[in-house]
Scaffold this motif. Structure first.
Motif, mmCIF file in Angstrom:
data_model
loop_
_atom_site.group_PDB
_atom_site.id
_atom_site.type_symbol
_atom_site.label_atom_id
_atom_site.label_comp_id
_atom_site.label_asym_id
_atom_site.label_seq_id
_atom_site.Cartn_x
_atom_site.Cartn_y
_atom_site.Cartn_z
ATOM 1 N N SER A 130 82.581 66.238 28.957
ATOM 2 C CA SER A 130 82.572 64.964 29.027
ATOM 3 C C SER A 130 83.443 64.237 27.997
ATOM 4 C CB SER A 130 81.661 64.097 29.734
ATOM 5 O OG SER A 130 82.004 62.717 29.889
ATOM 6 N N ASP A 150 85.775 63.858 32.985
ATOM 7 C CA ASP A 150 84.758 65.004 33.120
ATOM 8 C C ASP A 150 85.550 66.207 33.707
ATOM 9 O OD1 ASP A 150 82.913 63.187 32.615
ATOM 10 O OD2 ASP A 150 81.780 63.128 34.522
ATOM 11 N N SER A 166 85.875 53.417 31.970
ATOM 12 C CA SER A 166 85.714 54.016 30.735
ATOM 13 C C SER A 166 86.862 55.049 30.106
ATOM 14 C CB SER A 166 84.127 54.875 30.922
ATOM 15 O OG SER A 166 84.512 55.912 31.802
ATOM 16 N N MET A 216 86.780 57.772 30.730
ATOM 17 C CA MET A 216 86.268 59.442 30.410
ATOM 18 C C MET A 216 86.684 60.426 31.439
ATOM 19 S SD MET A 216 84.414 58.776 27.795
ATOM 20 C CE MET A 216 83.289 60.279 27.865
ATOM 21 N N LEU A 255 86.763 61.335 25.985
ATOM 22 C CA LEU A 255 86.934 60.227 26.096
ATOM 23 C C LEU A 255 88.639 60.548 26.031
ATOM 24 C CD1 LEU A 255 87.281 57.280 25.993
ATOM 25 C CD2 LEU A 255 87.591 57.246 23.519
#
Length: 314
Positions: free
Chosen positions: A229, A212, A208, A210, A231
């Motif tokens: 969180s 965190d 993804s 992403m 992108l």
């Protein structure tokens, strides 16, 4: 953190051995470096040994630490600074070559020893509850450790996957070991940083992309809080070489970019593009740096004790 700050550079003094030289820490103007022992003087028994140097770019002084205990595997290094000026400790984790059983029982063969600026020598402090992981996707001899609030922190591999962190190992300036559980299962692309004075965990997910960001708000109750969180702008094929945080900003160095993320504003900025493929092979290490005139020796500077100018100790 401004883009112009990234342009400040200095040249290290001439060292006879710069094989796999890697910066592992920067504290109060002192830069801590490691590299393999000089190959021409290395025996099979010393194949896993490291040379550890402390360098002050302002004074050009360099200190080569004495050799530590022999190790079956590559040692792991971490640096702590005490409350007094020039009071530092270097922790070295190693695996003993010979470890006879005690009273018919097997003994753990991993140890930790400490070099203190107050004594100028190494001393074994015991068996740690875990062995620190190497740096992830960075320099060969890099160290993914951070010193914060009187403790040094390292990742320890999980039992399920030795490439993924499973917990955090700590040791304080009084030489006490500890352990911090992670807030959840994380990925191999994870990093520890000092974000606004708190131990923080950065986790990048491959599929993804992403990111965190977790913050250990209470270092006594060991309570994690998810900050955000978001992108990430780098692709799955763009490995992260180094990460550092300053106040509320986090700098990511990848194979092609210097990317700055502001945690408060939730904004990404691209500081530098690196189209030259040679740049990808440099494996940069990035740290905050404050110029000082501190002695690399720790105690009041004494040239006969081992500190030299524009060279290493004898």
């Amino acid at each position: 953190m401004k883009a112009t700050e990234l342009k400040t550079m200095f040249t290290s003094p001439f060292w006879e051995n710069e094989y796999n030289l890697c910066i592992i820490a920067s504290v109060d103007g002192l830069i801590f470096c490691v590299n393999h022992a000089l190959l021409g003087n290395t025996t099979d028994k010393d194949a896993n040994d490291l040379e550890i140097r402390i360098y002050n770019p302002a004074t050009k002084n360099v200190l080569l630490l004495p050799r530590g205990s022999p190790s079956k595997k590559l040692p792991r290094i971490g640096v702590a600074f005490g409350p007094k000026i020039n009071d530092y400790k270097v922790f070295r984790f190693f695996c003993a070559r010979h470890n006879p059983p005690a009273e018919g029982k097997s003994r753990p063969n991993c140890y930790c020893e400490v070099y203190s600026s107050n004594t100028g020598s190494w001393r074994v402090i015991g068996h740690p509850p875990g062995f620190p992981m190497p740096a992830n996707q960075g320099p060969l001899l890099g160290s993914n450790h951070i010193f914060l609030n009187g403790k040094v922190h390292w990742f320890v591999a999980s039992k399920e996957d030795r490439k993924v962190p499973g917990s955090i190992l700590t040791v304080d300036v009084e030489e006490n070991f500890g352990k911090i559980d992670l807030p959840q299962k994380i990925t191999k692309c994870s990093y520890l940083v000092n974000l606004e004075g708190c131990l923080s965990l950065l986790v990048v997910y491959d599929e993804s992309r992403m990111l965190d960001i977790w913050i250990l708000k209470d270092c006594h109750k060991l309570k994690w809080e998810k900050k955000c969180s978001v992108l990430s702008p780098f692709s799955e094929l763009e490995p992260i070489s180094a990460v550092v945080a300053l106040k509320s900003e986090i700098l990511f160095i990848t194979g092609f970019h210097y990317l700055l993320y502001n945690v408060e504003d939730r904004i990404w900025r691209n500081l530098v593009n690196m189209p030259d493929p040679l740049e990808q092979r440099r494996h940069p290490a990035v740290f905050t740096y404050t110029e000082s005139l501190l002695s690399t020796y720790g105690r009041p500077s004494d040239p006969e004790a081992g500190e030299t100018s524009n060279g290493s100790s004898t």
